[in-house]
Design an enzyme around this catalytic site. Structure first.
Site, PDB file in Angstrom:
ATOM      1  CG  HIS A 157      -2.153  -0.826   1.071  1.00 12.61           C
ATOM      2  ND1 HIS A 157      -2.197  -2.154   1.438  1.00 12.61           N
ATOM      3  CD2 HIS A 157      -3.375  -0.535   0.565  1.00 12.61           C
ATOM      4  CE1 HIS A 157      -3.394  -2.642   1.189  1.00 12.61           C
ATOM      5  NE2 HIS A 157      -4.128  -1.688   0.655  1.00 12.61           N
ATOM      6  N   GLY A 158       2.010   1.222   0.619  1.00 13.61           N
ATOM      7  CA  GLY A 158       2.857   2.408   0.667  1.00 13.61           C
ATOM      8  C   GLY A 158       3.410   2.623   2.061  1.00 13.61           C
TER       9      GLY A 158
END
Length: 596
Positions: free
Chosen positions: A375-376
């Site tokens: 997702h980051g």
């Protein structure tokens, strides 16, 4: 970017107060429908033309529409790198892991660059790259499975394995498949190949010829215009709802001064509406891209032999009504980002587990870490994931220990009071996850804590309270009360303090009957093994596979990890270099040396 293409989007964006890139993205969703219609009309015996068409449109989207020359370079680096790894390291057991690390590392660099830019109004390549990571990491595993014997593979692996590397044209057609290029859905190469050579549409002999789905001319792809249009209209309706609601219920409004002027109940309702608004955007875009895949034929998922009805849900990524009516954490997560959950299960959770062994805490931890990194790196992502794990543990205890009180002890049929339990479960699930995903929307650590503090950390407080209660003697009291209730009704509850047999010796666990274990689980869940379940998710709730990286049974897996650690330490202390006898002898020998 073609100059005359950008001009109308810039003009329209200035008029309605949105960015040109966001308008282009929506435009690409609509444009994919007529293009998918053309793609489906390419003759079935010309797969190379289909590949070339997908490749051409995909490149046009990236550089002609969005001016993402850097994005095109990113896609080429990832895809060429993975193909090379799969080709030259095909026989190595480390090949899929090398490909996975390469893809995740490459994407992490772009995530960091995106985070530093911090401009949500612009479209960059990270969204498309997240989809590409799923597709290409799966590709590596499918190639690796292609060199393994059948007895080493599950049915799923046999279905998706690639015994030979595809041609470069087939491969890049898969990479640049335009209906799902920018935001998904993801799918495996084996599915793309079956769509390409039309074997996906072979009708089983069990289907009555009179009930075969209608096709046009000599094409094998069934007619898919109606289900595709339904997805388009429904998805666009969700987008319109998002645009309308975002005027009042944006994530930024949770940090504004006006938010704290309301009382607590209004803040809860406001937070709930912010959650619905954010979800509406994803409902819209995912359904619109799924519809384009359906129109191309790739959404085909078989024919019902009895009715001849075609299923088009192969690439379904979201079930909005399932999300909004979910009464427990599993139902909530099962209906969200479905293809990502499948990828995490099939290509992370089950792959880190040695063959012949049951996935445990290590597999869950690896899946959780992968999901978070995928997702980051915004702190809000990690706050949401960690809290969701605790929520899952608390919710599982509530369902196992509270729900049976609302079912008939003998028949397991719902009591009249069950509707109040269902209502409370729905309300709690929705309010809890609206709180949990709040950091996912505001992203920053300080902003997340601020938003949570303005609703007094309510979900953290009652989640912690539930976990504390079920770790206290209160849990035993509840179970004794349930056993007494069952005994009064003439039902014998199996004697077990835990559905997992926590605290028993390994010999006891080995000798316990499978049927007994099933009955214990059924008793704890309030289910009747002699009758079909009235709820589809009743038996599903026993699954421990992570959903979006969140463990299906965090407490049980942690207990097992501690048990394994305890056994390992006991084995070392019991008769090895770490034994008490060995340590005493070593000290005596050292003393003799010094005396000499």
């Amino acid at each position: 970017m073609i100059p005359f293409i950008h001009t109308p989007f810039a003009y329209l964006g200035s008029k309605i107060g949105t960015s040109p890139d966001e308008l282009k993205l929506i435009f690409s969703f609509f444009l994919s429908y007529p293009l998918a219609g053309l793609l489906k009309r390419i003759p079935d015996n010309r797969p190379h033309l289909k590949n070339f068409f997908c490749l051409s449109i995909g490149v046009f989207y990236l550089v002609g529409l969005f001016d993402l020359w850097v994005g095109l370079r990113t896609v080429l680096i990832s895809s060429i790198g993975v193909y090379s790894i799969a080709k030259f390291l095909r026989g190595s057991p480390y090949m899929p892991w090398i490909g996975f690390v390469f893809l995740m590392g490459h994407m992490s660099i772009n995530h960091i660059m995106r985070q530093r830019l911090n401009d949500p109004s612009t479209i960059d390549i990270t969204g498309a790259q997240m989809v590409l990571v799923m597709k290409l990491s799966a590709f590596c595993w499918n190639v690796a499975d292609g060199v393994l014997p059948d007895d080493h593979l599950s049915d799923f692996q046999k279905d998706r394995r690639l015994k030979e590397l595809p041609s470069l044209l087939d491969y890049f057609g898969y990479v640049f498949f335009f209906p799902s290029l920018m935001i998904g859905p993801a799918f495996d190469f084996a599915e793309y190949r079956r769509w390409l050579d039309t074997t996906m549409f072979d009708i089983p002999k069990s289907v009555d010829p009179a009930k075969k789905p209608p096709t046009r001319r000599k094409r094998k792809i069934p007619r898919s215009g109606t289900p595709a249009m339904i997805k388009l209209v429904t998805g666009f309706s969700w987008l319109l709802l998002f645009i309308w609601l975002s005027t009042w219920f944006s994530p930024e409004s949770l940090l504004g001064d006006s938010f704290v002027s309301h009382n607590f109940i209004v803040r809860l309702l406001f937070l709930h509406m912010v959650g619905i608004t954010a979800r509406a955007k994803y409902y819209g875009v995912w359904m619109m891209t799924e519809g384009a895949c359906i129109l191309s034929g790739l959404g085909f998922n078989g024919v019902d032999p009895a009715t001849g009805k075609v299923s088009w849900d192969r690439l379904q990524n979201i079930r909005p009504m399932g999300m909004e009516t979910a009464q427990n954490t599993k139902a909530y997560l099962d209906n969200w980002n479905i293809n990502t959950s499948k990828w995490l299960r099939n290509y992370v959770y089950l792959r880190v587990t040695p063959r012949g062994k049951k996935p445990g805490f290590g597999a869950t931890l690896a899946t959780f870490t992968t999901s978070a990194f995928w997702h980051g790196f915004y702190p809000g992502y990690y706050l949401s994931f960690v809290l969701a794990s605790f929520i899952q543990a608390a919710a599982k205890n509530v369902r196992r220990n509270i729900r049976p009180f609302f079912l008939d002890p003998k028949t397991q049929a719902p009591l009249p009071s069950k509707k109040w339990y269902d209502l409370a479960s729905w309300l709690t699930t929705q309010l809890t996850f609206n709180f949990a995903v709040c950091p996912f929307l505001v992203l920053g650590f300080h902003e997340s804590i601020t938003a949570w503090s303005r609703v007094y950390f309510y979900a953290i407080i009652y989640t912690a309270g539930a976990l504390t209660f079920f770790s206290s003697p209160g849990k035993k009291w509840l179970r004794k009360t349930l056993e007494k209730r069952n005994a009064n009704a003439g039902v014998v509850t199996p004697a077990s303090s835990s559905g997992r047999g926590r605290g028993r010796s390994s010999d006891e666990k080995t000798n316990s009957s499978t049927t007994q274990g099933a009955m214990e689980t059924a008793a704890l869940l309030g289910e009747n093994l002699n009758q079909p379940s009235s709820r589809a998710d009743s038996t599903d709730s026993q699954s421990r596979s992570p959903m979006l990286g969140i463990s299906g049974d965090p407490q049980g897996e942690l207990d097992e990890a501690l048990e394994e650690f305890k056994k390992e330490m006991e084995s070392r202390v019991g008769g090895g270099a770490f034994s008490a006898t060995g340590l005493r002898d070593s000290l005596r020998a050292e003393a003799r040396k010094r005396a000499v």
